[in-house]
Design a protein around this motif. Structure first.
Motif, short mmCIF file in Angstrom:
data_model
loop_
_atom_site.label_atom_id
_atom_site.label_comp_id
_atom_site.label_asym_id
_atom_site.label_seq_id
_atom_site.Cartn_x
_atom_site.Cartn_y
_atom_site.Cartn_z
N GLN A 175 0.82 -1.57 0.07
CA GLN A 175 0.01 -0.41 0.04
C GLN A 175 1.44 1.68 -0.32
O GLN A 175 0.82 2.98 -0.64
N GLN A 176 1.72 1.36 0.65
CA GLN A 176 2.79 2.21 0.84
C GLN A 176 3.89 2.74 -0.52
O GLN A 176 3.67 3.66 -0.83
N LEU A 178 2.49 1.79 -3.12
CA LEU A 178 1.67 2.77 -4.45
C LEU A 178 1.12 3.51 -3.95
O LEU A 178 0.88 4.84 -5.09
N ASP A 179 0.52 4.01 -3.12
CA ASP A 179 1.10 5.34 -2.78
C ASP A 179 1.85 6.95 -2.43
O ASP A 179 1.83 7.84 -2.98
N ARG A 180 2.57 5.65 -3.13
CA ARG A 180 4.36 7.12 -3.31
C ARG A 180 4.69 7.60 -4.06
O ARG A 180 4.49 6.92 -5.48
N LYS A 184 1.66 6.76 -11.13
CA LYS A 184 0.35 6.43 -11.58
C LYS A 184 -0.11 5.01 -11.55
O LYS A 184 -0.74 4.56 -12.41
N ILE A 203 -6.43 -4.15 -0.80
CA ILE A 203 -5.41 -3.00 -1.38
C ILE A 203 -5.12 -3.17 -3.10
O ILE A 203 -4.62 -2.96 -3.79
N HIS A 206 -6.43 -0.49 -5.18
CA HIS A 206 -5.61 0.61 -5.58
C HIS A 206 -5.82 0.41 -7.46
O HIS A 206 -5.19 0.26 -8.25
N SER A 208 -3.55 2.35 -9.30
CA SER A 208 -1.98 2.52 -9.34
C SER A 208 -1.87 1.02 -10.19
O SER A 208 -0.47 1.18 -11.10
#
Length: 405
Positions: A175-176, A178-180, A184, A203, A206, A208
Motif C-alpha cells: 500500500q505504501q 502504491l501511494d508513494r 500512477k 489493497i 488501488h 495505480s
C-alpha cells in the motif's frame, strides 16, 4: 554485452530515478546507481556474491558485469554459498544456487548471451501486457529469487524500467509503495499466496496497479476470478523455470476458464511433451549446465527436461502436476535433503524423513512435513528452535511427527 546494454540505458536516462529502496533515503538515479557500482571493490578471484537483502545488491551485479566477472546471487547475507566443483567458462555472467524443482541443491550457470535473451524476453512480455515508459516495478518479492531477478532486476538494467523495492510483501508495504510519489502506474509481480492476501486486505482496489503477474505456483481460477469480480484487475498467469527462464504468459484481458492453462508459449521458445507428458523446453535462455547435477538427462540438448507434466495445445501450454523432489511452498522450492540435514545436525536426532503435504490453502500449494526420531535427551521444542536458526522461514516444516523408538 550486458554492461554495454546498461550503458546505453544510462546515456538516455541518467538523471531519472532508477531505484527506490527502504535503506535509501532518496533513492538513486540511473547515474547514481552506476556510480555506486563503480565504488564497489571486487575480490580478485572467484564469483562475486550479491545478497538480495543488501541495498548494494543491484550495484554489485553491475560491478561484476562491468568487469566481466560472474555474479552469484543469493537471497540473504547469512547464507553460505555452496562450493562450486567445476571450472567456469569465461562468458559466465550469472550463477544461481537453488534446488529448483528437482530438489537437488546445485549451482546453475548462465552465459551473457543467455542472460540477455532471458531479460529481453521478459521485457517483451511486459510490454505486451501494457508496460510503458511511465511504469515502475514494485519489488515485493525477492530480487535474488529467479522470478524476481528475471522480472524486476533484468528489466531495470536492460530496459531502464525503474524499480521500487519494498520492505516486504505485507499489505501495508505494498500500500505504501502504491501511494508513494506522483507515479500512477505500477507493475506488481507476486505468487498466488500473496495475491490472495493482497486481495483479502483490499489493497488491489488501488487504481495505480497497471500490470499484475502471478508465478511460482498454480493460480486457481477461483482466486483469479475473485480478484477480477471484486476489482476489475486481471492477474496474468506466468510460467517458467529457474533453468530456462520464462516459457509462457497468459496475455488475455479476462480470467481464464481452465485452471490447467499456463498461457501462450512465448516467441522463440519451443515446447514439447514425451509419451509420459513430461514437458520439454528449448530456449536460448537455458542455463549452460548445472554443478552437482544428479540427473544427467535433465540437460539434454537442445531441450531442457522439466519436472512438470502437461500438454501442448496449439500455442498454449497446460500443466497437470510436477514430478520433482522439491516441495513448492507458496512459490518457493524447498529441498527435502536440506531440511533433513538441518534436523540431523542436532545431537539427539537419530532419524528424519521429510515429505510434502498438500496445503488446505490452495494458494500455498504444498507444506513441509517431517517425521523425526529423537533420543531421550532431545525434545521437539529444541529441534524446532535449532532448525529455525539454520533454515529460512519458508523452509521451516509446518507439520512435525515423532517416530517411535
Amino acid at each position: 554485452m550486458l554492461y554495454e546494454r546498461w550503458t546505453g540505458i544510462l546515456d538516455k536516462r541518467r538523471h531519472d530515478l532508477a531505484l527506490r529502496h527502504p535503506d535509501l533515503a532518496d533513492g538513486w538515479t540511473f547515474d547514481q546507481l552506476d556510480q555506486e557500482a563503480q565504488k564497489i571493490v571486487l575480490p580478485e578471484s572467484g564469483p562475486i556474491v550479491a545478497n538480495g537483502d543488501d541495498p548494494l545488491f543491484i550495484p554489485t551485479v553491475l560491478a561484476a558485469w562491468a568487469k566481466r566477472r560472474p555474479v552469484l546471487i543469493q537471497e540473504q547475507k547469512k547464507q553460505v554459498p555452496m562450493e562450486i566443483h567445476t571450472d567456469l567458462p569465461n562468458d559466465i555472467a550469472l550463477i544461481k544456487q537453488s534446488c529448483g524443482a528437482s530438489g537437488i541443491e546445485r549451482s546453475l550457470f548462465y552465459g551473457e548471451t543467455r542472460l540477455l535473451a532471458e531479460g529481453m524476453r521478459n521485457i517483451h512480455a511486459l510490454e505486451s501486457l501494457g508496460m510503458t515508459s511511465d511504469c515502475r516495478s514494485l519489488g515485493a518479492i525477492s530480487l535474488a529469487h529467479s522470478y524476481g531477478f528475471g522480472c524486476l532486476v533484468l528489466p531495470l538494467l536492460l530496459a531502464g524500467i525503474p524499480l521500487d523495492v519494498l520492505s516486504g510483501p505485507l499489505p501495508m508495504f505494498v500500500q505504501q509503495g502504491l501511494d508513494r510519489g506522483p507515479e500512477k502506474s505500477f507493475f506488481l509481480p507476486g505468487v498466488p499466496a500473496l495475491w490472495k492476501t493482497w486481495w483479502l486486505t483490499k489493497i488491489l482496489h488501488h487504481p495505480s496497479i497497471r500490470i499484475a503477474v502471478s508465478a511460482g505456483a498454480p493460480l486457481s481460477l477461483e482466486l483469479e476470478q475473485g480478484i477480477w469480480n471484486d476489482t476489475g484487475l486481471k492477474v496474468h498467469n506466468f510460467y517458467g523455470t529457474g533453468e530456462t527462464g520464462a516459457v509462457t504468459c497468459d496475455f488475455t484481458n479476462e480470467p481464464r476458464t481452465e485452471t490447467s492453462l499456463l498461457g501462450t508459449i512465448l516467441p522463440g521458445i519451443d515446447v514439447k511433451t514425451d509419451a509420459d507428458q513430461r514437458i520439454y523446453v528449448k530456449t536460448d535462455a537455458t542455463a549452460r549446465f548445472a554443478d552437482r547435477l544428479l540427473t544427467p538427462d535433465e540437460f539434454t540438448e537442445p531441450y531442457y527436461r522439466t519436472m512438470d507434466i502437461g500438454e501442448v495445445r496449439g500455442n498454449e501450454l497446460h500443466w497437470h502436476t510436477h514430478t520433482g523432489e522439491a516441495i513448492n511452498v507458496a512459490g518457493r522450492k524447498v529441498s527435502p535433503a536440506k531440511i533433513e540435514r538441518a534436523c540431523l545436525s542436532l545431537t539427539g536426532v537419530t532419524n528424519a524423513k521429510v515429505t510434502s503435504q498438500r496445503s488446505r490453502d490452495f494458494e500455498r500449494f504444498e507444506e513441509v512435513k517431517v517425521a523425526v526420531q529423537l533420543e531421550p535427551e532431545c525434545d521437539l521444542k529444541a529441534l524446532k528452535h535449532h532448525a529455525a536458526e539454520i533454515l529460512d522461514s519458508w523452509e521451516m516444516p509446518r507439520h512435525w511427527e515423532l517416530l517411535p523408538d
